[in-house]
Design an enzyme around this catalytic site. Structure first.
Site, PDB file in Angstrom:
ATOM      1  N   ARG A  55      30.720 -22.246 -27.849  1.00 45.04           N
ATOM      2  CA  ARG A  55      29.760 -23.420 -27.998  1.00 45.04           C
ATOM      3  C   ARG A  55      28.924 -23.391 -26.754  1.00 45.04           C
ATOM      4  O   ARG A  55      29.087 -22.709 -25.796  1.00 45.04           O
ATOM      5  CB  ARG A  55      30.547 -24.655 -28.191  1.00 45.04           C
ATOM      6  N   GLY A  56      27.885 -24.334 -26.587  1.00 40.91           N
ATOM      7  CA  GLY A  56      27.124 -24.517 -25.310  1.00 40.91           C
ATOM      8  C   GLY A  56      25.696 -23.871 -26.009  1.00 40.91           C
ATOM      9  O   GLY A  56      25.849 -22.828 -26.527  1.00 40.91           O
ATOM     10  N   ALA A  57      24.529 -24.349 -25.574  1.00 44.68           N
ATOM     11  CA  ALA A  57      23.356 -23.970 -26.151  1.00 44.68           C
ATOM     12  C   ALA A  57      22.938 -22.408 -25.935  1.00 44.68           C
ATOM     13  O   ALA A  57      22.884 -21.686 -26.722  1.00 44.68           O
ATOM     14  CB  ALA A  57      22.523 -25.091 -25.618  1.00 44.68           C
ATOM     15  N   ARG A  92      24.147 -24.450 -36.663  1.00 44.89           N
ATOM     16  CA  ARG A  92      24.095 -25.737 -35.585  1.00 44.89           C
ATOM     17  C   ARG A  92      22.561 -26.002 -35.379  1.00 44.89           C
ATOM     18  O   ARG A  92      21.887 -25.199 -34.942  1.00 44.89           O
ATOM     19  CB  ARG A  92      24.782 -25.512 -34.388  1.00 44.89           C
ATOM     20  N   GLN A 228      34.760 -31.970 -24.299  1.00 40.61           N
ATOM     21  CA  GLN A 228      34.473 -30.661 -23.489  1.00 40.61           C
ATOM     22  C   GLN A 228      34.617 -30.782 -21.960  1.00 40.61           C
ATOM     23  O   GLN A 228      34.581 -29.943 -21.403  1.00 40.61           O
ATOM     24  CB  GLN A 228      32.937 -30.461 -23.909  1.00 40.61           C
ATOM     25  N   ASP A 268      20.711 -29.278 -24.692  1.00 37.41           N
ATOM     26  CA  ASP A 268      20.693 -28.499 -25.917  1.00 37.41           C
ATOM     27  C   ASP A 268      19.141 -28.282 -26.429  1.00 37.41           C
ATOM     28  O   ASP A 268      18.894 -27.180 -27.210  1.00 37.41           O
ATOM     29  CB  ASP A 268      21.495 -28.981 -27.036  1.00 37.41           C
ATOM     30  N   ASN A 278      20.964 -33.835 -25.328  1.00 35.01           N
ATOM     31  CA  ASN A 278      22.413 -33.104 -24.674  1.00 35.01           C
ATOM     32  C   ASN A 278      23.570 -33.809 -25.431  1.00 35.01           C
ATOM     33  O   ASN A 278      23.291 -34.850 -26.356  1.00 35.01           O
ATOM     34  CB  ASN A 278      22.461 -33.346 -23.383  1.00 35.01           C
ATOM     35  N   LYS A 279      24.809 -33.386 -25.175  1.00 35.76           N
ATOM     36  CA  LYS A 279      25.775 -33.970 -25.717  1.00 35.76           C
ATOM     37  C   LYS A 279      25.856 -35.550 -25.674  1.00 35.76           C
ATOM     38  O   LYS A 279      25.579 -36.209 -24.864  1.00 35.76           O
ATOM     39  CB  LYS A 279      27.286 -33.262 -24.965  1.00 35.76           C
TER      40      LYS A 279
END
Ligand code: MRU
Length: 392
Positions: A55-57, A92, A228, A268, A278-279
């Site tokens: 995970r993570g852009a 995603r 996260q 992201d 973003n998150k």
């Protein structure tokens, strides 16, 4: 460096011991267990991204590139190139790095004869991974200088390129003249080396300050529902960076009390006008930061910039499964993996995984090229080759 060899610093992604495959750290098992998963087929990569084992852009961009390379090793036809690109792109939707990496590979592979595609894709996937690590290291350098400049009033970015001495000197001046305490930096989600190929985005400047002897303390926001922030706490503990985990809802109080010098987050997708996806929860932190005069920075590499997206309202927001909200994974008293159900399966929940922070709330963007205002003009100054596509 041979295309198949990763540099020793690679941490979240590594070559598999045998054959043309890679391994990823299974982030669904962290912070309790450190386990590697082999990705030997396209569908392994697609599943790992969708299930957030990786995970993570920036990292999902790199893993998607390897997924397409694995697809080409099995069937390099035009039909499979199109189908595999579409399948991986659908895993995603919000982080543009994924679409960016796939588009880069497809543009390279499409004109090639099928027999040449597997090798070319493998080399290009490693190039993307190497570039990401280098860009995140540069974000660390620019971000560290900017954090010090903002917090201490010392412009460590002027004049010569940043050196260790410059940052350490600026840090001791900051603590001597401004505040005899560490720099208190708040972050949200995980934007460290786990979320990239190495170094991280938002955490890269923190690691750089810490390595240069500048005392830092990090407020780590838990980041419900997937927590996260616990990954961030694990990363920081691994590198001995002082930190404190907080519930997401504590962030406003800490800013009101003057206990946060700056907020720094990853992204992201950054739209052409500087709006930032973003998150989920990032926007609330930006609002609180603005209300209390706390600088709010967003760190991201060029692969996160969507020059074709005019504004944050056009960014697709991923809606994830409701059980991420209804259930909490962890460990039981005997230290065994366990999941606790908080809500019955039929209870309606909403689970948007990201939010959008308007550019006006962002103090500055930090990229591998430097620091700029969050605006079309700011991005045009750093990326003049894209200036024609950017709003002023
Ligand atoms: O859903 P995730 O965990 O993939 O979301 C990650 C984030 O929102 C990060 O903040 C972002 O990707 C920055 S990564 C360096």
């Amino acid at each position: 460096m041979p295309a198949t060899a990763a540099p020793a610093t690679f941490s979240s992604l590594r070559p598999a011991p045998a054959g043309r495959a890679v391994e990823i750290l299974d982030q669904t098992r962290l912070p309790f267990a450190k386990a590697w998963i082999p990705l030997a087929h396209r569908d392994d990569a697609a599943h790992a991204i969708a299930a957030m084992q990786t995970r993570g852009a920036p990292l999902i961009g790199a893993v998607a590139a390897f997924g397409l390379a694995l697809a080409m090793a099995e069937d390099a036809s035009d039909a499979n190139l199109a189908a595999s690109t579409a399948l991986l792109a659908a895993t995603r939707p919000t982080a543009v790095n994924l679409a960016w990496a796939l588009a880069r590979l497809e543009a390279l592979l499409r004109p090639l004869p099928p027999a040449a595609r597997a090798e070319a894709a493998w080399v290009e996937a490693w190039a993307i991974a190497h570039e990401d690590a280098a860009q995140c290291a540069a974000i660390g350098t620019h971000g560290a200088a900017r954090l010090l400049a903002e917090i201490s009033g010392i412009d460590a970015s002027s004049g010569n390129p940043i050196g260790t001495g410059t940052l350490a000197q600026a840090g001791s001046a900051a603590t001597a003249t401004a505040a005899p305490r560490p720099l208190n930096i708040m972050t949200h989600c995980n934007a460290g080396w786990l979320a990239t190929v190495d170094h991280g985005t938002a955490l890269a400047p923190i690691y750089r300050l810490h390595a240069d002897g500048v005392p830092v303390h990090v407020w780590v926001s838990e980041t419900r529902p997937r927590n996260q922030g616990l990954l961030t706490a694990w990363e920081l503990a691994e590198r001995d960076v002082p930190h404190t985990v907080i519930a997401d809802n504590a962030a406003g109080l800490l800013m009101m009390q003057g206990r946060v010098d700056a907020v720094i987050v990853g992204a992201d997708r950054i739209a052409a006008n500087g709006d930032v996806a973003n998150k989920v929860g990032t926007y609330l932190k930006a609002l609180a930061a603005r209300a209390h005069g706390v600088p709010f920075f967003v760190a991201a590499p060029v692969s996160t910039l969507d020059f074709a997206c005019p504004a944050g309202s056009a960014i697709p927001i991923e809606e994830r499964a409701g059980d991420e909200l209804r259930q909490v994974p962890g460990r039981d008293d005997a230290d065994r993996p366990a999941t606790v159900r908080q809500l019955p399966a039929e209870r309606p929940v909403a689970n948007p995984a990201f939010d959008v922070t308007p550019a006006a709330l962002v103090t500055a963007l930090i990229t591998e090229r430097g620091v700029c205002p969050a605006s079309g003009a700011g991005l045009a100054a750093l990326y003049p080759e894209r200036a024609g596509a950017l709003p002023r």
